[in-house]
Scaffold this active site. Structure first.
Site, PDB file in Angstrom:
ATOM      1  N   GLY A  31      61.682  47.388  12.391  1.00  0.00           N
ATOM      2  CA  GLY A  31      62.889  48.171  12.649  1.00  0.00           C
ATOM      3  C   GLY A  31      64.096  47.451  12.073  1.00  0.00           C
ATOM      4  N   GLY A  32      65.060  48.223  11.555  1.00  0.00           N
ATOM      5  CA  GLY A  32      66.291  47.608  11.050  1.00  0.00           C
ATOM      6  C   GLY A  32      66.028  46.727   9.855  1.00  0.00           C
ATOM      7  CG  ASP A  33      67.574  42.915   7.364  1.00  0.00           C
ATOM      8  OD1 ASP A  33      67.402  41.720   7.677  1.00  0.00           O
ATOM      9  OD2 ASP A  33      67.575  43.316   6.183  1.00  0.00           O
ATOM     10  CG  MET A  40      66.741  43.023  21.648  1.00  0.00           C
ATOM     11  SD  MET A  40      65.612  41.692  21.286  1.00  0.00           S
ATOM     12  CE  MET A  40      66.583  40.720  20.150  1.00  0.00           C
ATOM     13  N   PRO A  67      67.108  52.011  10.956  1.00  0.00           N
ATOM     14  CG  PRO A  67      69.044  53.271  11.179  1.00  0.00           C
ATOM     15  CD  PRO A  67      68.246  52.510  10.170  1.00  0.00           C
ATOM     16  N   GLY A 111      70.545  55.049  18.045  1.00  0.00           N
ATOM     17  CA  GLY A 111      71.498  55.216  16.949  1.00  0.00           C
ATOM     18  C   GLY A 111      70.864  55.803  15.705  1.00  0.00           C
ATOM     19  CB  THR A 119      70.729  45.318  10.654  1.00  0.00           C
ATOM     20  OG1 THR A 119      70.358  44.752  11.899  1.00  0.00           O
ATOM     21  CG2 THR A 119      72.238  45.244  10.488  1.00  0.00           C
ATOM     22  CB  ALA A 120      70.331  48.083  15.274  1.00  0.00           C
ATOM     23  CB  ALA A 123      -0.888  -0.016   1.234  1.00  0.00           C
ATOM     24  CE  LYS A 133      56.424  40.740  18.821  1.00  0.00           C
ATOM     25  NZ  LYS A 133      57.288  40.831  17.729  1.00  0.00           N
ATOM     26  CG  ASP A 156      58.193  45.578  14.738  1.00  0.00           C
ATOM     27  OD1 ASP A 156      59.276  45.062  14.437  1.00  0.00           O
ATOM     28  OD2 ASP A 156      57.125  44.954  14.810  1.00  0.00           O
TER      29      ASP A 156
HETATM   30  N1  SAH Z   1      65.533  43.845  13.218  1.00  0.00           N
HETATM   31  C1  SAH Z   1      66.176  44.874  14.009  1.00  0.00           C
HETATM   32  C2  SAH Z   1      66.509  44.406  15.408  1.00  0.00           C
HETATM   33  C3  SAH Z   1      65.338  44.125  16.253  1.00  0.00           C
HETATM   34  S1  SAH Z   1      65.795  43.698  17.878  1.00  0.00           S
HETATM   35  C4  SAH Z   1      67.433  45.342  13.282  1.00  0.00           C
HETATM   36  O1  SAH Z   1      67.828  44.716  12.281  1.00  0.00           O
HETATM   37  O2  SAH Z   1      67.999  46.342  13.702  1.00  0.00           O
HETATM   38  C5  SAH Z   1      65.699  45.245  18.684  1.00  0.00           C
HETATM   39  C6  SAH Z   1      67.064  45.706  19.107  1.00  0.00           C
HETATM   40  O3  SAH Z   1      67.719  46.335  18.011  1.00  0.00           O
HETATM   41  C7  SAH Z   1      67.055  46.768  20.187  1.00  0.00           C
HETATM   42  O4  SAH Z   1      66.907  46.199  21.468  1.00  0.00           O
HETATM   43  C8  SAH Z   1      68.399  47.380  20.011  1.00  0.00           C
HETATM   44  O5  SAH Z   1      69.404  46.587  20.582  1.00  0.00           O
HETATM   45  C9  SAH Z   1      68.572  47.336  18.494  1.00  0.00           C
HETATM   46  N2  SAH Z   1      68.211  48.605  17.846  1.00  0.00           N
HETATM   47  C10 SAH Z   1      67.292  48.790  16.908  1.00  0.00           C
HETATM   48  N3  SAH Z   1      67.250  50.080  16.503  1.00  0.00           N
HETATM   49  C11 SAH Z   1      68.190  50.726  17.211  1.00  0.00           C
HETATM   50  C12 SAH Z   1      68.658  52.060  17.256  1.00  0.00           C
HETATM   51  N4  SAH Z   1      68.136  53.010  16.488  1.00  0.00           N
HETATM   52  N5  SAH Z   1      69.667  52.349  18.111  1.00  0.00           N
HETATM   53  C13 SAH Z   1      70.202  51.413  18.886  1.00  0.00           C
HETATM   54  N6  SAH Z   1      69.793  50.137  18.897  1.00  0.00           N
HETATM   55  C14 SAH Z   1      68.807  49.790  18.064  1.00  0.00           C
END
Ligand code: SAH
Length: 483
Positions: free
Chosen positions: A306-308, A388, A230, A417, A336-337, A49, A275, A253
């Site tokens: 910062g830096g490289d 650092m 720097p 610097g 770099t620094a 069904a 940081k 940064d």
């Molecule tokens: N990538 C970054 C470094 C990062 S670690 C570079 O290549 O420079 C961060 C550290 O870099 C800081 O604690 C310090 O020791 C250094 N630094 C970065 N800029 C600076 C500046 N203008 N003068 C002195 N130290 C610096």
């Protein structure tokens, strides 16, 4: 897991035009029949069904009622069998006949007799989600289904159809797979998805065409990992400058000063992810997430460091993450620094007479100090550029002296610097911690140790004169006075 005897193999079957035998004609059978008809199967019913649902389908000629009594011959043309009667003996008989013919059979509510089960389905055709617990946890499977129902809004199905209908055009406008994938990924939350959700299909088609032209006209989203140098804007590379001026989003940064950020395109959205030693403002995972999030929308993201980016910059980790998510990237190096600070303090990092090599290292905590090869670091005629390091100077100088580096080894602390407020403190290894405290050296600062540091006394050219509390000599004091 691969040993589990109850584990099922998931399968989506193409039933269009293929006969499927259904034994039984009541409500349960009707429930099983509708997805079969939806998939285009030629459903044939055997039942004494018919209930009203199946009856209606017969009168609409959407299925065939082929007989009242089951006979094995009815299985001959079938690709699948669904058994939905309340007669257990009959159910078992059909299942056994099907088994003998290697025909897949589903006996409703009887896992033992079934050779296939029908899963719980979330239907957003052409998108379908099928869920199975293999019969082990039907309640759980139902809950999961409900969660997915909520997750997949109703317009996902129409969106999938729309994109499918336009696949030729999309492929033609976006021939590269990554760009096409990013485009497709962004449609659900975008204007096309929103129009469909509002039930406006013509509007959605118009929005799709517009989104396609936009996506084709501009390069796909990508992340440029850029070294900002720097802090002196004059030390940003031309390529970095170009990227800053094209950017939609800049994730930078804290180390990157305003003077550099001022080079960026006015409309670019800036997000600080900075940081500082000990204080974490944005967890690395969040930075990863943000980069992918924005690039996936086709935006040009600049990750400015910062830096490289590859010197104590976690650039490598960020790239790993971008690769995982198939996001295009490039890396633009920065000064770099160590290089910038040395140059601006008048301290050559290498020098024919004083240092044949230079090492870049970090010394921001006990852990990082513990992993160093101190004997190697304590060798003469080499330069150490320490990032650092301000918080760990005492440990650092103790270790080097303990491993044989002379207490009179010249050192330079370079704070800010290359920036207008740069300060340089010249000292020796043994006086390093005390002098850093005396002159109140703060972050960011770079430490340079080695014979070359003494040259900063004579070769300095930028900013204030170096600060000094003790005499500093390029060669040990005893030799220098003898010469
Ligand atoms: N990538 C970054 C470094 C990062 S670690 C570079 O290549 O420079 C961060 C550290 O870099 C800081 O604690 C310090 O020791 C250094 N630094 C970065 N800029 C600076 C500046 N203008 N003068 C002195 N130290 C610096």
């Amino acid at each position: 897991m691969d040993q589990d005897p109850d584990r099922l193999f998931p399968l989506f079957a193409r039933l269009r035009g293929r006969p499927v035998l259904v034994v039984g004609g009541g409500v349960v059978a009707a429930r099983k029949i509708s997805p079969l008809i939806a998939a285009g199967a030629r459903v044939r019913v055997v039942a004494r069904a018919l209930g009203e649902h199946v009856e209606a389908l017969v009168s609409e000629a959407r299925l065939e009622w082929i007989g009242r009594e089951y006979e094995p011959g009815q299985l001959d043309e079938a690709w699948l069998v669904v058994v939905a009667t309340s007669d257990r003996t009959l159910n078992a008989r059909v299942a056994a006949d099907a088994e003998a013919r290697r025909l897949w059979a589903n006996v409703v509510d009887d896992i033992e007799l079934s050779s296939f089960q029908s899963p719980a389905v979330v239907d957003r055709a052409p998108l379908q989600v099928a869920i199975s617990s293999g019969g082990a946890a039907p309640v759980l499977a139902r809950q999961v289904r409900e969660q997915i129902e909520v997750l997949l809004d109703e317009h996902v199905g129409p969106l999938a159809s729309l994109l499918h209908e336009h696949r030729r055009l999309i492929r033609q406008r976006l021939p590269e797979l990554p760009a096409r994938r990013r485009f497709l990924e962004s449609q659900r939350e975008g204007p096309v998805g929103r129009r469909l959700a509002a039930g406006d299909r013509p509007g959605a088609i118009a929005a799709l065409h517009q989104a396609l032209s936009l996506a084709a006209a501009r390069p796909a989203g990508m992340v440029s990992i850029v070294g900002a140098g720097p802090g002196d804007p004059g030390l940003v590379t031309l390529k970095a400058l170009r990227r800053l001026q094209e950017a939609d989003i800049i994730l930078h940064d804290r180390l990157v000063p305003e003077a550099v950020l001022a080079l960026a395109r006015r409309d670019a959205e800036r997000i600080e992810t900075g940081k500082r030693a000990g204080q974490h403002f944005t967890p690395q995972e969040e930075i990863h997430r943000l980069m992918v999030h924005y690039a996936a929308q086709g935006l040009r993201v600049v990750r400015l460091k910062g830096g490289d980016p590859f010197v104590f910059g976690r650039g490598g980790e960020e790239i790993e993450h971008l690769r995982e998510h198939d996001i295009d990237y490039e890396v633009i190096p920065g000064i770099t620094a160590a290089l910038a600070c040395a140059a601006h303090a008048g301290i050559p990092l290498t020098h024919r007479d004083h240092a044949q090599s230079v090492r870049l290292l970090t010394a921001h905590c006990r852990d990082s100090l513990d992993t160093h090869d101190w004997a190697a670091l304590a060798q003469e005629r080499q330069t150490l550029a320490v990032y650092m390091g301000v918080s760990a100077l005492a440990d650092f100088s103790d270790q080097l002296i303990a491993h044989g580096r002379g207490p009179d080894t010249p050192c330079a602390l370079i704070e800010n610097g290359s920036r207008p407020d740069q300060r340089v403190v010249l000292t020796t290894l043994q006086h390093l911690p005390a002098d850093a405290a005396r002159f109140n050296v703060g972050s960011p600062a770079l430490l340079v140790t080695g014979e070359v540091a003494a040259l900063g006394d004579r070769l300095h050219w930028f900013g204030a004169k170096p600060l000094r509390h003790h005499p500093v000599h390029a060669v040990p004091a005893a030799l220098a006075s003898a010469a």
